[in-house]
Each structure stands twice: as C-alpha cells, then as structure tokens.
Motif scaffolding. Structure first.
Motif, PDB file in Angstrom:
ATOM      1  N   ALA A   1       0.761  -1.315  -0.071  1.00  0.00           N
ATOM      2  CA  ALA A   1      -0.045  -0.025   0.040  1.00  0.00           C
ATOM      3  C   ALA A   1       0.890   1.352   0.140  1.00  0.00           C
ATOM      4  O   ALA A   1       2.012   1.484   0.644  1.00  0.00           O
TER       5      ALA A   1
ATOM      6  N   LEU B   1      -1.053   3.966   0.651  1.00  0.00           N
ATOM      7  CA  LEU B   1      -1.809   4.602   1.540  1.00  0.00           C
ATOM      8  C   LEU B   1      -1.935   4.111   2.906  1.00  0.00           C
ATOM      9  O   LEU B   1      -2.596   2.760   2.953  1.00  0.00           O
TER      10      LEU B   1
ATOM     11  N   LEU C   1     -13.796   4.561   0.891  1.00  0.00           N
ATOM     12  CA  LEU C   1     -12.463   4.053   0.524  1.00  0.00           C
ATOM     13  C   LEU C   1     -13.175   3.220  -0.900  1.00  0.00           C
ATOM     14  O   LEU C   1     -12.205   3.532  -1.800  1.00  0.00           O
TER      15      LEU C   1
ATOM     16  N   PHE D   1      -9.952   3.009  -3.188  1.00  0.00           N
ATOM     17  CA  PHE D   1      -9.075   2.258  -2.208  1.00  0.00           C
ATOM     18  C   PHE D   1      -9.439   1.068  -1.813  1.00  0.00           C
ATOM     19  O   PHE D   1      -8.991   0.428  -0.885  1.00  0.00           O
TER      20      PHE D   1
ATOM     21  N   CYS E   1      -3.993   0.258  -0.268  1.00  0.00           N
ATOM     22  CA  CYS E   1      -4.307   0.860   1.093  1.00  0.00           C
ATOM     23  C   CYS E   1      -4.306  -0.135   2.119  1.00  0.00           C
ATOM     24  O   CYS E   1      -4.667  -1.258   2.103  1.00  0.00           O
TER      25      CYS E   1
END
Length: 218
Positions: free
Chosen positions: A50, A52, A84, A89, A107
C-alpha cells in the motif's frame, strides 16, 4: 533522516499480548462475556504494498474487538469503507463482516492502539507501549507515501513513532504536512459522535481521501 521508534517484535502484536495490564484485564472481561468474539489485538488489514495507510485510534469493543478486522462492525466503519470504495481504495462490498469479501487496494488500515480500551480511551502509557508496533508497521510498508490520521491521538502517535514531537504536525480536520518521508492528512475521526453532530460530514471525509488519491496519482 527520521528514525522510527525501535520495534521489539514485528508490525503485529501477539493475540495474547500482555504489555498493558488494564487492556489485558478488559480483554479477559470481554472474553468471559462474549467468548465467540475476536477479543484480541486487531491486526492491520489491507495491501502489503500500500501507498496509503489509514490510521485509527483503537478497536471499538463491538467493532474490531468483536470481528477481528479494523473498523468492521461498528458505526465508524460504515463511513470509512464507503469512502474507500468511492475513492478507489477498496473493492467489493462492505457487509460489516471480516468474511464479506471486501479487499483494500493500495491501502492498509491500522490503529495506534491495537486493543480495545475501556470507554474507547487509551491511556498515554498504553499508546506508548503499542507505538513500536506502529513503527514496525510503517517500516513494513515499502511503498508507503501518504498517511491519513483519524483524529489527533492517531496524528500524535504517528509523529512519535517517527521520532518527532507530537507538535511537529498541524492538528485539525484537513491539516496536511510532511512527517519524515510521508505526507500526512489529518481528519476528524469518523465516530458516531462526530458524524451525528455534523462535525464530520461524508463530503468532508471524502475530500480527505480525494486529496490522498490526487497526491498518489497526481
């Protein structure tokens, strides 16, 4: 270069982690009352590559403490996972169960404190005891670029895990700053208290993750 707080183990605590006596006692109390719940440190959830990281405060007693997946099964998870999904995400459908098939894309979600605290309020000593796991989690994400902190407790613990003072980053919803190698976006926590009072609206929350998307894909 910013030095991470030294981690004693790895990015995830043991299921029966005994570092915080008050949280251990609370965990035992919940196990006695609800033996079919997870009742342990909630492991991070998401993509090991990820870019994020979403950092919450701590598992909710009837949320991640029950289901074993961060933000799953409580009010806060509804807004988080819906956001998300909207911002790309996450993929699938959030159904408030760890087996709902939802996956995170680019993510990961974790918490500053991994065990549910009484009253949803960890003590400062418990934050400090859990901080090495956060430092190890950061170190284990080789592509990490952006961190969204949900609330000031999460923001402060992120900074301290990077060896920075808690005052190094601006507080408040929508605050944005550099911390070590990361860009940090701070949001109000998506708790029932904040959403029911209108302190945090879906539009405000989504704007933070749209900004994260722009930073990553800019």
């Amino acid at each position: 270069m910013v030095a991470l707080v030294t981690a004693a183990t790895g990015p995830e605590p043991d299921r029966d982690c005994g570092l915080c006596p008050r949280l251990v006692a609370y965990r035992a109390e919940n196990r006695a009352r609800n033996p079919d719940w997870w009742n342990g440190p909630a492991p991070s959830f998401g993509d090991d590559q990820a870019r994020l990281l979403v950092l919450g405060l701590a598992p909710g007693r009837t949320g991640a403490n029950r289901t074993g997946r961060p933000f799953t099964g409580d009010h806060a998870g509804v807004m988080l996972f819906e956001t998300l999904l909207k911002t790309g995400f996450a993929r699938g459908r959030y159904d408030a169960r760890p087996d709902d098939g939802l996956t995170l894309v680019d993510c990961m979600i974790s918490n500053a404190v991994r065990c549910a605290p009484p009253g949803n309020k960890p003590e400062t000593s418990e934050e400090a005891a859990c901080r090495p796991f956060l430092a190890a989690r950061l170190a284990a994400l080789p592509r990490l670029e952006v961190v969204v902190t949900l609330g000031d407790v999460s923001r402060r613990n992120l900074l301290r895990s990077l060896g920075l003072p808690a005052s190094a980053g601006t507080s408040g919803h929508g605050a944005e700053f550099e911390a070590g190698p990361y860009r940090v976006l701070n949001s109000y926590h998506c708790s029932r208290l904040n959403t029911n009072t209108g302190r945090l609206t879906p539009e405000m929350f989504e704007a933070v993750f749209r900004r994260a998307r722009n930073l990553l894909d800019g």
